[in-house]
Design a protein around this motif. Structure first.
Motif, PDB file in Angstrom:
ATOM      1  N   ARG A 370      25.533  41.012  76.213  1.00  0.00           N
ATOM      2  CA  ARG A 370      26.987  40.832  76.316  1.00  0.00           C
ATOM      3  C   ARG A 370      27.620  41.747  77.369  1.00  0.00           C
ATOM      4  O   ARG A 370      28.806  41.620  77.676  1.00  0.00           O
ATOM      5  N   ARG A 371      26.851  42.639  77.929  1.00  0.00           N
ATOM      6  CA  ARG A 371      27.371  43.441  79.032  1.00  0.00           C
ATOM      7  C   ARG A 371      27.551  42.614  80.295  1.00  0.00           C
ATOM      8  O   ARG A 371      28.324  42.979  81.184  1.00  0.00           O
ATOM      9  N   VAL A 372      26.811  41.510  80.391  1.00  0.00           N
ATOM     10  CA  VAL A 372      26.855  40.702  81.611  1.00  0.00           C
ATOM     11  C   VAL A 372      27.487  39.330  81.404  1.00  0.00           C
ATOM     12  O   VAL A 372      27.843  38.656  82.367  1.00  0.00           O
ATOM     13  N   ARG A 373      27.634  38.873  80.156  1.00  0.00           N
ATOM     14  CA  ARG A 373      28.259  37.569  79.908  1.00  0.00           C
ATOM     15  C   ARG A 373      28.656  37.468  78.449  1.00  0.00           C
ATOM     16  O   ARG A 373      28.217  38.252  77.617  1.00  0.00           O
ATOM     17  N   ARG A 374      29.500  36.456  78.168  1.00  0.00           N
ATOM     18  CA  ARG A 374      29.932  36.235  76.800  1.00  0.00           C
ATOM     19  C   ARG A 374      28.851  35.486  76.032  1.00  0.00           C
ATOM     20  O   ARG A 374      28.227  34.554  76.553  1.00  0.00           O
ATOM     21  N   LEU A 375      28.622  35.905  74.801  1.00  0.00           N
ATOM     22  CA  LEU A 375      27.576  35.306  73.972  1.00  0.00           C
ATOM     23  C   LEU A 375      28.071  34.020  73.335  1.00  0.00           C
ATOM     24  O   LEU A 375      29.225  33.928  72.887  1.00  0.00           O
ATOM     25  N   ARG A 376      27.161  33.041  73.258  1.00  0.00           N
ATOM     26  CA  ARG A 376      27.494  31.744  72.713  1.00  0.00           C
ATOM     27  C   ARG A 376      26.506  31.396  71.596  1.00  0.00           C
ATOM     28  O   ARG A 376      25.503  32.089  71.378  1.00  0.00           O
ATOM     29  N   HIS A 377      26.790  30.282  70.919  1.00  0.00           N
ATOM     30  CA  HIS A 377      25.952  29.836  69.799  1.00  0.00           C
ATOM     31  C   HIS A 377      24.499  29.691  70.217  1.00  0.00           C
ATOM     32  O   HIS A 377      23.572  30.069  69.483  1.00  0.00           O
ATOM     33  N   ALA A 378      24.250  29.163  71.401  1.00  0.00           N
ATOM     34  CA  ALA A 378      22.871  28.912  71.851  1.00  0.00           C
ATOM     35  C   ALA A 378      22.070  30.192  72.018  1.00  0.00           C
ATOM     36  O   ALA A 378      20.841  30.176  71.928  1.00  0.00           O
ATOM     37  N   ASP A 379      22.761  31.306  72.256  1.00  0.00           N
ATOM     38  CA  ASP A 379      22.046  32.573  72.425  1.00  0.00           C
ATOM     39  C   ASP A 379      21.336  32.996  71.142  1.00  0.00           C
ATOM     40  O   ASP A 379      20.286  33.655  71.188  1.00  0.00           O
ATOM     41  N   ILE A 387      18.928  31.102  61.707  1.00  0.00           N
ATOM     42  CA  ILE A 387      20.253  30.552  61.989  1.00  0.00           C
ATOM     43  C   ILE A 387      21.044  30.278  60.720  1.00  0.00           C
ATOM     44  O   ILE A 387      22.241  30.602  60.620  1.00  0.00           O
ATOM     45  N   LYS A 388      20.413  29.687  59.734  1.00  0.00           N
ATOM     46  CA  LYS A 388      21.125  29.329  58.500  1.00  0.00           C
ATOM     47  C   LYS A 388      21.734  30.563  57.840  1.00  0.00           C
ATOM     48  O   LYS A 388      22.850  30.504  57.302  1.00  0.00           O
ATOM     49  N   LYS A 389      21.028  31.683  57.891  1.00  0.00           N
ATOM     50  CA  LYS A 389      21.525  32.904  57.266  1.00  0.00           C
ATOM     51  C   LYS A 389      22.599  33.571  58.117  1.00  0.00           C
ATOM     52  O   LYS A 389      23.562  34.144  57.602  1.00  0.00           O
ATOM     53  N   VAL A 390      22.470  33.506  59.430  1.00  0.00           N
ATOM     54  CA  VAL A 390      23.358  34.233  60.327  1.00  0.00           C
ATOM     55  C   VAL A 390      24.717  33.553  60.490  1.00  0.00           C
ATOM     56  O   VAL A 390      25.773  34.213  60.471  1.00  0.00           O
ATOM     57  N   LEU A 391      24.738  32.224  60.675  1.00  0.00           N
ATOM     58  CA  LEU A 391      25.952  31.520  61.098  1.00  0.00           C
ATOM     59  C   LEU A 391      27.176  31.751  60.210  1.00  0.00           C
ATOM     60  O   LEU A 391      28.293  31.852  60.739  1.00  0.00           O
ATOM     61  N   PRO A 392      27.049  31.838  58.886  1.00  0.00           N
ATOM     62  CA  PRO A 392      28.263  32.071  58.100  1.00  0.00           C
ATOM     63  C   PRO A 392      28.936  33.417  58.356  1.00  0.00           C
ATOM     64  O   PRO A 392      30.099  33.608  57.969  1.00  0.00           O
ATOM     65  N   PHE A 393      28.251  34.339  59.033  1.00  0.00           N
ATOM     66  CA  PHE A 393      28.771  35.704  59.141  1.00  0.00           C
ATOM     67  C   PHE A 393      29.148  36.114  60.557  1.00  0.00           C
ATOM     68  O   PHE A 393      29.513  37.267  60.783  1.00  0.00           O
ATOM     69  N   VAL A 394      29.044  35.193  61.540  1.00  0.00           N
ATOM     70  CA  VAL A 394      29.326  35.563  62.924  1.00  0.00           C
ATOM     71  C   VAL A 394      30.235  34.532  63.577  1.00  0.00           C
ATOM     72  O   VAL A 394      30.357  33.389  63.110  1.00  0.00           O
ATOM     73  N   GLU A 395      30.849  34.961  64.675  1.00  0.00           N
ATOM     74  CA  GLU A 395      31.547  34.032  65.550  1.00  0.00           C
ATOM     75  C   GLU A 395      31.197  34.379  66.986  1.00  0.00           C
ATOM     76  O   GLU A 395      30.953  35.546  67.320  1.00  0.00           O
ATOM     77  N   ALA A 397      31.622  32.829  71.402  1.00  0.00           N
ATOM     78  CA  ALA A 397      32.618  32.269  72.315  1.00  0.00           C
ATOM     79  C   ALA A 397      32.891  30.802  72.013  1.00  0.00           C
ATOM     80  O   ALA A 397      34.003  30.317  72.227  1.00  0.00           O
ATOM     81  N   ASP A 398      31.897  30.072  71.537  1.00  0.00           N
ATOM     82  CA  ASP A 398      32.054  28.643  71.266  1.00  0.00           C
ATOM     83  C   ASP A 398      31.776  28.276  69.807  1.00  0.00           C
ATOM     84  O   ASP A 398      31.464  27.130  69.500  1.00  0.00           O
ATOM     85  N   TYR A 399      31.891  29.248  68.910  1.00  0.00           N
ATOM     86  CA  TYR A 399      31.566  28.951  67.499  1.00  0.00           C
ATOM     87  C   TYR A 399      32.448  29.770  66.561  1.00  0.00           C
ATOM     88  O   TYR A 399      32.658  30.968  66.770  1.00  0.00           O
ATOM     89  N   ARG A 400      32.946  29.101  65.507  1.00  0.00           N
ATOM     90  CA  ARG A 400      33.662  29.756  64.410  1.00  0.00           C
ATOM     91  C   ARG A 400      33.081  29.220  63.100  1.00  0.00           C
ATOM     92  O   ARG A 400      32.836  28.012  62.979  1.00  0.00           O
ATOM     93  N   PRO A 401      32.891  30.060  62.106  1.00  0.00           N
ATOM     94  CA  PRO A 401      32.295  29.584  60.857  1.00  0.00           C
ATOM     95  C   PRO A 401      33.248  28.787  59.987  1.00  0.00           C
ATOM     96  O   PRO A 401      32.825  28.169  59.004  1.00  0.00           O
ATOM     97  N   GLY A 402      34.544  28.768  60.301  1.00  0.00           N
ATOM     98  CA  GLY A 402      35.486  28.008  59.486  1.00  0.00           C
ATOM     99  C   GLY A 402      35.580  28.558  58.080  1.00  0.00           C
ATOM    100  O   GLY A 402      35.680  29.767  57.868  1.00  0.00           O
TER     101      GLY A 402
END
Length: 425
Positions: A370-379, A387-395, A397-402
């Motif tokens: 993230r020092r060189v670019r914004r992190l996205r879901h694909a990273d 992924i299943k465990k991580v996604l509910p707890f992070v956001e 540049a292109d992802y929100r857990p809702g």
């Protein structure tokens, strides 16, 4: 008794001691020089260092005769088990023979107490001395020390061993008094304190020497001072038996936190109590679930590397026990949903470390990226995180857990299925 029979008895008797990992070995590599043995390379794998090196160990007792009657110990004086005793030279010869066959790279040596703590400790130290001084053995040596032995013997042990350990055995003084009345909890902590001082003094001496300039006298060439001696460069460790008494996980972790903080132990090992032959009535008849031991190791890791306080991991309102159906980091995150989601692009390191599914290396890679670019879901997919465990707890540049964090069934969805929880082994 022939040597092979002794080995069968005393190697089996040593299997109950879990505190024999080999991290922190001193660089005594003999490649390209004289001497026998090394702390590098591969053999028959028994334990791994944190950097991934495999250290194979000959793990034996000097003897399983013991004058103590600790109720949880299969080698206690009242136990009806086959007995054997090695001589010092037999342990030395076994270690060298197994090394020459490329079966081991080091020795883990413990012992029952015979005659007196000083006599026993002297025999254990003599094995290490003979290996180091008479055979120039440079492999890994871990000695289990006896807290009632004299400080002079303990100091000698540290000069020859890569790591020392003194088992606290049980998490509380009350438990030790009830199940091992011949052991002195105060003596154990005093010995740990002395070891901590010796270890730190040796490290400080080597640090100062590393920064010191070579000395010279008029009319002479530059010479370097003799190397400061090592003293147990792998530090000290201990072991606690889990489930032999009614001590809860909160108390166990509080004891471990104290040992790490006060005595700077390298590791605390947890050993699930296993029912033994002719067990005393004071002991449980059924072993605790092995997943409890696993959860304690996970909680221990959170204290050592993830910045968790022991009181956070097992809240007071949780009955003092870790949840068995999910790992403690996930349990903490679900109980503190207000702390999430964590923004991958702005959150500090200490908060990223609390995201379920993120390890220390993953967090460090995220911070570097993230020092060189914004992190996205694909990273996240590229990092191979769950992924299943991580996604509910992070956001990102292109992802929100809702509303994922608000879902009532979040714990049920993220907890592993019963077959994977270790509840039935």
């Amino acid at each position: 008794m022939i040597l092979q029979s002794k080995l069968a008895i005393l190697a089996d008797a040593a299997k109950y001691d879990a505190s024999c990992a080999s991290s922190g070995a001193a660089p005594r590599d003999s490649v390209g020089g004289r001497g026998m043995g090394s702390t590098e390379g591969m053999g028959i794998c028994h334990s791994y260092a944190p950097d991934g090196r495999c250290i194979s160990l000959l793990k034996v007792l000097l003897t399983n005769f013991c004058q103590y009657d600790c109720l949880y110990c299969v080698n206690r004086v009242s136990s009806n088990v086959p007995r054997a005793r090695f001589t010092v030279q037999e342990v030395v010869q076994l270690t060298l023979d197994f090394y020459r066959r490329n079966c081991i790279e080091g020795l883990f040596l413990s012992s029952g107490i015979i005659q007196s703590p000083d006599y026993t400790m002297e025999q254990v130290v003599e094995v290490a001395r003979v290996l180091r001084e008479e055979h120039d053995f440079r492999g890994y040596i871990h000695l289990k020390t006896i807290p009632d032995a004299s400080p002079e013997l303990m100091e000698r042990a540290g000069r020859h061993a890569d790591r020392l350990s003194i088992n606290v055995e049980l998490p509380t003084q009350e438990g030790l008094a009830a199940l091992a009345p011949q052991k002195d909890g105060a003596a154990i902590t005093r010995s740990m304190a002395r070891m901590a001082v010796h270890i730190e003094d040796a490290r400080q001496a080597r640090r100062e020497q590393a920064h010191a300039r070579p000395v010279s006298m008029p009319g002479t060439t530059l010479t370097r001072r003799a190397a400061a001696p090592h003293f147990a460069p792998g530090g000290q460790s201990t072991q606690m038996i889990v489930g032999a008494d009614a001590t809860d996980d909160r108390t166990i972790l509080a004891t471990s936190a104290g040992l790490y903080g006060v005595h700077r132990l390298r590791r605390v090992y947890y050993s699930a109590f296993s029912p033994i032959p002719d067990a005393a009535r004071a002991l449980p008849l059924v072993a605790p679930p092995t997943v409890r031991e696993h959860r304690l190791y996970q909680a221990d890791w959170l204290m050592r590397f993830y910045g968790f306080a022991h009181s956070e991991i097992v809240p007071a309102n949780q009955g003092g026990m870790l949840a068995l159906d999910m790992d403690p980091k996930l349990a903490w995150a679900i109980a503190h949903r207000e702390r999430f989601p964590v923004n991958l692009n702005t959150a500090p390191r200490e908060l990223l470390l609390r995201v379920p599914g993120f390890g220390v290396q993953t967090v460090d890679r995220l911070l570097a990226a993230r020092r060189v670019r914004r992190l996205r879901h694909a990273d996240l997919a590229r990092l191979h995180v769950p992924i299943k465990k991580v996604l509910p707890f992070v956001e990102a540049a292109d992802y929100r857990p809702g509303r994922t964090l608000d879902a009532a069934d979040l714990a049920a969805r993220l907890a592993p299925p019963p077959a994977q929880r270790g509840l039935f082994d």
